[in-house]
Structures are given as C-alpha cells and as structure tokens.
Scaffold this motif. Sequence first.
Motif, PDB file in Angstrom:
ATOM      1  N   THR A  32       9.153  -9.006   4.783  1.00 44.94           N
ATOM      2  CA  THR A  32       7.860  -9.034   4.539  1.00 44.94           C
ATOM      3  C   THR A  32       7.415  -9.472   3.140  1.00 44.94           C
ATOM      4  OG1 THR A  32       7.876  -6.731   3.931  1.00 44.94           O
ATOM      5  CG2 THR A  32       7.338  -7.379   6.258  1.00 44.94           C
ATOM      6  N   ASN A  59      -0.350   7.956  -3.814  1.00 47.01           N
ATOM      7  CA  ASN A  59      -0.152   6.889  -2.748  1.00 47.01           C
ATOM      8  C   ASN A  59       1.300   6.928  -2.365  1.00 47.01           C
ATOM      9  OD1 ASN A  59      -0.473   4.895  -1.114  1.00 47.01           O
ATOM     10  ND2 ASN A  59      -0.906   3.395  -2.808  1.00 47.01           N
ATOM     11  N   HIS A  64      12.761   3.311   3.455  1.00 43.34           N
ATOM     12  CA  HIS A  64      13.491   2.299   4.554  1.00 43.34           C
ATOM     13  C   HIS A  64      14.924   2.781   4.744  1.00 43.34           C
ATOM     14  CE1 HIS A  64      10.144   0.178   2.354  1.00 43.34           C
ATOM     15  NE2 HIS A  64      10.476  -0.806   2.963  1.00 43.34           N
ATOM     16  N   SER A 178       4.561  -4.792   5.913  1.00 45.21           N
ATOM     17  CA  SER A 178       4.583  -4.440   7.152  1.00 45.21           C
ATOM     18  C   SER A 178       3.389  -3.699   7.869  1.00 45.21           C
ATOM     19  CB  SER A 178       5.837  -3.428   7.173  1.00 45.21           C
ATOM     20  OG  SER A 178       5.244  -2.288   6.538  1.00 45.21           O
ATOM     21  N   GLY A 228      -3.124   4.149   0.428  1.00 48.42           N
ATOM     22  CA  GLY A 228      -3.130   2.973  -0.124  1.00 48.42           C
ATOM     23  C   GLY A 228      -4.459   2.003  -0.020  1.00 48.42           C
TER      24      GLY A 228
HETATM   25  O1  TXA Z   1       6.291  -4.468   4.013  1.00 48.80           O
HETATM   26  C1  TXA Z   1       6.275  -3.411   3.715  1.00 48.80           C
HETATM   27  O2  TXA Z   1       5.957  -2.426   4.059  1.00 48.80           O
HETATM   28  C2  TXA Z   1       6.700  -3.545   2.203  1.00 48.80           C
HETATM   29  C3  TXA Z   1       8.246  -3.856   1.790  1.00 48.80           C
HETATM   30  C4  TXA Z   1       8.794  -3.736   0.496  1.00 48.80           C
HETATM   31  O3  TXA Z   1       8.930  -3.056   2.806  1.00 48.80           O
HETATM   32  N1  TXA Z   1       6.458  -2.149   1.465  1.00 48.80           N
HETATM   33  C5  TXA Z   1       5.230  -1.855   1.271  1.00 48.80           C
HETATM   34  O4  TXA Z   1       4.996  -0.727   0.697  1.00 48.80           O
HETATM   35  O5  TXA Z   1       4.024  -2.629   1.485  1.00 48.80           O
HETATM   36  P1  TXA Z   1       3.641  -0.291  -0.170  1.00 48.80           P
HETATM   37  O6  TXA Z   1       3.997   1.213  -0.922  1.00 48.80           O
HETATM   38  O7  TXA Z   1       3.034  -1.295  -1.137  1.00 48.80           O
HETATM   39  O8  TXA Z   1       2.639   0.073   0.869  1.00 48.80           O
HETATM   40  C6  TXA Z   1       2.807   1.253   1.696  1.00 48.80           C
HETATM   41  C7  TXA Z   1       1.442   1.406   2.343  1.00 48.80           C
HETATM   42  C8  TXA Z   1       0.505   2.008   1.448  1.00 48.80           C
HETATM   43  O9  TXA Z   1      -0.859   1.772   1.778  1.00 48.80           O
HETATM   44  C9  TXA Z   1       0.646   3.797   1.751  1.00 48.80           C
HETATM   45  O10 TXA Z   1      -0.590   4.547   1.428  1.00 48.80           O
HETATM   46  C10 TXA Z   1       1.109   3.619   3.075  1.00 48.80           C
HETATM   47  O11 TXA Z   1       1.752   2.626   3.236  1.00 48.80           O
HETATM   48  N2  TXA Z   1       1.584   4.922   3.623  1.00 48.80           N
HETATM   49  C11 TXA Z   1       2.790   5.253   3.179  1.00 48.80           C
HETATM   50  N3  TXA Z   1       3.152   6.540   3.884  1.00 48.80           N
HETATM   51  C12 TXA Z   1       2.294   6.936   4.300  1.00 48.80           C
HETATM   52  C13 TXA Z   1       1.862   8.033   5.216  1.00 48.80           C
HETATM   53  N4  TXA Z   1       2.578   9.124   5.195  1.00 48.80           N
HETATM   54  N5  TXA Z   1       0.578   8.140   5.735  1.00 48.80           N
HETATM   55  C14 TXA Z   1      -0.325   7.077   5.541  1.00 48.80           C
HETATM   56  N6  TXA Z   1      -0.002   5.958   4.766  1.00 48.80           N
HETATM   57  C15 TXA Z   1       1.097   5.980   4.257  1.00 48.80           C
END
Ligand code: TXA
Length: 538
Positions: A32, A59, A64, A178, A228
């Motif tokens: 991604t 956030n 992974h 993703s 996020g």
């Molecule tokens: O493609 C991807 O998912 C990339 C690559 C590096 O794997 N990672 C990514 O992570 O985009 P990040 O941290 O930029 O975005 C994660 C999103 C955020 O919007 C966060 O709020 C949401 O996923 N998220 C994570 N854990 C969550 C949870 N328990 N409940 C709701 N939203 C969650």
Amino acid sequence: MHTKRLRNTKQDIEAAGKMIASGGIVAIPTETVYGLGANALNPTAVKNIFLAKGRPQDNPLIVHISRPEQIVPLVQTVSQPAQKLMDVFWPGPLTIILPKTEQVPVETSGGLDTVAVRLPEHPVARAVIEAAGVPVAAPSANTSGLPSPTTAQRVIEDMDGKIDAVLDGGACRVGVESTVVSLAAPVPRLLRPGGVTLEQLEAVLGHVEVDPAVFARLEEGEKAASPGMKYKHYSPRAEVVIIKSSFPAYKQYVEDAAATEERIYALCFTGEEKQLSVPAFPYGAEHDEAEQARLLFDALRKLDDAGAKKVYARCPGRAGVGMAVYNRLIRAAAYQVVDLDARFILGLTGPTGAGKSYVANQLQQLGFYVVDADRIARSLTQKGSPLLPQLERTFGKGILLDGVLDRKELARRAFQDETHQKMLNEIIHPAVIQRAKEEIEDFSKKGYTKFVLDVPLLFESGMDTMCHQTVSVLADEAIRKRRILSRDGLTETQARQRLQIQKPDSFYQTRSDKVLWNVEEEGKDRLLHEIKQIVTFK
Ligand code: TXA
Ligand code: MG
C-alpha cells in the motif's frame, strides 16, 4: 540519530528485523504505502513512532503480522466473518478491526478496546516481520498530516534523522493505505476505503455500512469511529480544490483562475497536462482508478516540490478503488469541492423600483446564494479602498472627505452626462466583476451550486456573459414610482427624474431570457410560481 539506508537483501531484512525486535523503528515497504515499523507489543517503541510522526496519541496503529495464525493472541475471538475476510483477502491491503486482548498495549490501540490487524502482501514486509519475531505496528511513514510516502525517497524526506533505518523496496503497488473494516459491531463497517473495494467486501460479508466520515467532514464534537478520520490528512502545503466537471469546463476554470492568481497548478488525468496552459501534474488515466491510487500521493508531493500555491484537481470517479482515491483527495482538499456540473448562475436585473430585490430574496429562500453588485460596489468604495484614489483622479478633489467617499457628490459629477458615467463604470465594473467571481468561488467551495447575480447594470457591464440565464424584473411605472417614493424618501420630482434616466422596458425585454412582471400584493402568488419555474426548468 543517523537513519541507516537498507536494501532489499536477505542481510538487510535480517538487520531490519533485529532493529525492530530491540525496540527501534524501521520504515518498511508494503504493497500500500511505506510504514514505520516497531514492535507492537513494546509501549516505548510505539511511543517513539508517535514522536517521529508527530501523531496524536489517541490515533491507534495497525498491527502487522506475517502469518494468519498470529492474529489469535491479539484478538478476543476470530469471528466467522473475520475468518472469511482473512481467507479471501490476506495477504493483501485489508485491515480488520476486532475486540483486542490484554496483549495489545493501550499505546498501540490508542486507548480503544479494539485492535486493527493486517497481513500485508509485500514479501519484504512479511520477511521483516518474520525476522523481527513480533507483531509490527506500522502507521504510514509520513509526518502526520502529509501525504503518505509510496517510495523510500519520500520516507527519507519526512523521517531522516528521526528513525533507525529505511528499507528501500521500490515503489508501492497500490499507492493508498489499506481498506479498514471494523467487525467489532454487529454490522461490518467500512472505516477507510482502500485497495480492497466495498464491492469485494460485500461479496464476502453481505451488507457493509460505510462510515459517514468516509465522504464527509465530521461535525465539531462528533465521535470518529476511526480516530484517524478526524485529523487533517494527506494534505500538501498547497491549497487543493476539487473541480467536478467535464475537461473543457475544468480547463476554462483553471485558466481563468491563473489569469488573476499566482502559482496555480493543475492535478489532472494523464494526457490532459499537454492541453493545459498552467503547470500540470497527472495522477493517472481518467478511468483507471488503480493507477490514480498508485500515483495520487506522489503527485501531491510533487506539487509541493514545484511550489504550487493553489491546486485545482480533477474529480475522480467513486467506483471500485476510486472510492479510496476520492476519500484521500477530498481530505487533501479539506472538503473543498466545486461542482461546475451543477453550477447555475442566474443574472437578475431591471430598473429601479421594479422589485428585483424581492425576487432575489425569494431565490435566496430557494437555496440560491445572492451576489449583490450594489453591496459589492459599496464595500469596494469604503474608506481605504484602492479604488478611491482612482476615482479622485478621474472626478477631482471634493469627492473624498477625510478619505471617505461623498457618494452624493460623486453621483452628481458622474451622472452629469454619458461620458462621465462611462468613466465611472470603467473604474467600478472590473472591480465588481472580479469580486463577484471571487464570491462565487468562495461559496462554491462551501457547497453552493446556485447563484443569483443581482446587478442593476447586468447587460451594460457585460456580467450577463457569466450567467446561464438572465431574468429582468419589470413593473408598471406607477408601481415603481410609488415604491421608490416610500423606500428612498424622495420628492415627487426627484422620483420622476430617477425614473426618467432608467432604460425603457424594451431594453430588458430584448436582452433577457425571461421577464418577470412584478405586481402588487394580489399577484404575488403567480409571481412566486413563475420564480419557482425558473429554478426547476433551468
Ligand atoms: O496500508 C496501511 O494500512 C498502512 C501500511 C503501512 O500498512 N498503514 C496505515 O496506518 O495506513 P495509519 O496508522 O496511517 O492508519 C491507520 C488507520 C487510522 O485512521 C486509525 O485511526 C485507524 O486505522 N485505526 C487503527 N486502529 C483502529 C481501531 N482499533 N479502531 C478504529 N480505527 C483504527
Ligand atoms: Mg496514515
């Protein structure tokens, strides 16, 4: 801190795994975007990720893994829908949210009782996780708020000196993050669109709800299902505005803007850059959503590199992966979308006292934004306005008292004959037109599509050419006289004089698309009906 450059070799992958296992942060490629990887079970390492990104602590991060069974200790239960999604889409660009276990530290889950888990498809990502021997928390490897990096070079621009290493695995295949789907509630919910499409999810799960935050800005105080979503995202330094229209209308719009503003850039579909006279960056072919996803973030970063101040973006379609592209682009644009397809500008004019303002008010109640040329002209001639010295040069000292325009005196001098009136118009009209255009742009970005240009000299100023339709409001002279007598507090003679200098009805009848006869009380219903017809038949 020195940030090591690692390559896609067995040795460097081992080294990256070791760094993560011992509490460090390594940027790794995924299919991604690039991610900032750290041991998801180590609160200190996770805290350091937040520091490197400048990311708000609430956030949560995605955890992974490299093999499906590694999800088991992280979640309460692998529900049946979760198992189905894992079977179909893993490894791949899909993140699944489930209730978490104690194993997952609060730092990683941002204080929530759920955890997001993903098994990436990229062989280097999986090899690094294997080598680390722990689940790897990895947010996108950008500074919080900026577009996510899709190459190692873009990671270095944001992270050099802040993390232990960057592993260069080439450009990312998908280009947007993703898909995030929550299975923590009874009905599956799409929190973030991505490489796995809504259609694909529904083929496996049945109905999937789309979180409102996917397309719309959260209201102040509204709780985000995915934390996020509430933060500013994917934004270059330049202001981005999405233009929804055909290419010719877009081209016209952008080139008009470039005529009066500096450092205007286009974010267009591939091939269109050659047809635009402003600097343009393509982000994929018009109907190739997968290519748009792959190129979007890098195009946004290139616009900043080039020094763009304002970027007008072509609007992507929302089908398939297009939903993810649109979702990222509206955030980059802070939700500023100008819908030229739906735009309708109605020019409204007529002699004084005929009831133009009444019609404008009615249109306002029907959802039009009213651009009032008289109001603009008044504001453009307030104390301190750059037009005043110009007026003084043309009409002589005595029209300004302590820098304040003496409107009566100006009127006396300007309306003495046609030459002077023309001189006045040549100063005022271009400024009013410019301001009217700006007002239309400002309110378009706020979501207005229908506008009334309320302009007494609509045809004389040439502003009728900005309109899709022109309407003149006329009324019998007796009615007009009675109105201006009571409204403007004039004497009989003054009122008669004022009416005499107005253009005859035929002037309006021959020039406008439609004439409304404004009548007194008893005919109001019919008039209202006619106004509504204009709006429906536009
Ligand atoms: O493609 C991807 O998912 C990339 C690559 C590096 O794997 N990672 C990514 O992570 O985009 P990040 O941290 O930029 O975005 C994660 C999103 C955020 O919007 C966060 O709020 C949401 O996923 N998220 C994570 N854990 C969550 C949870 N328990 N409940 C709701 N939203 C969650
Ligand atoms: Mg991110």
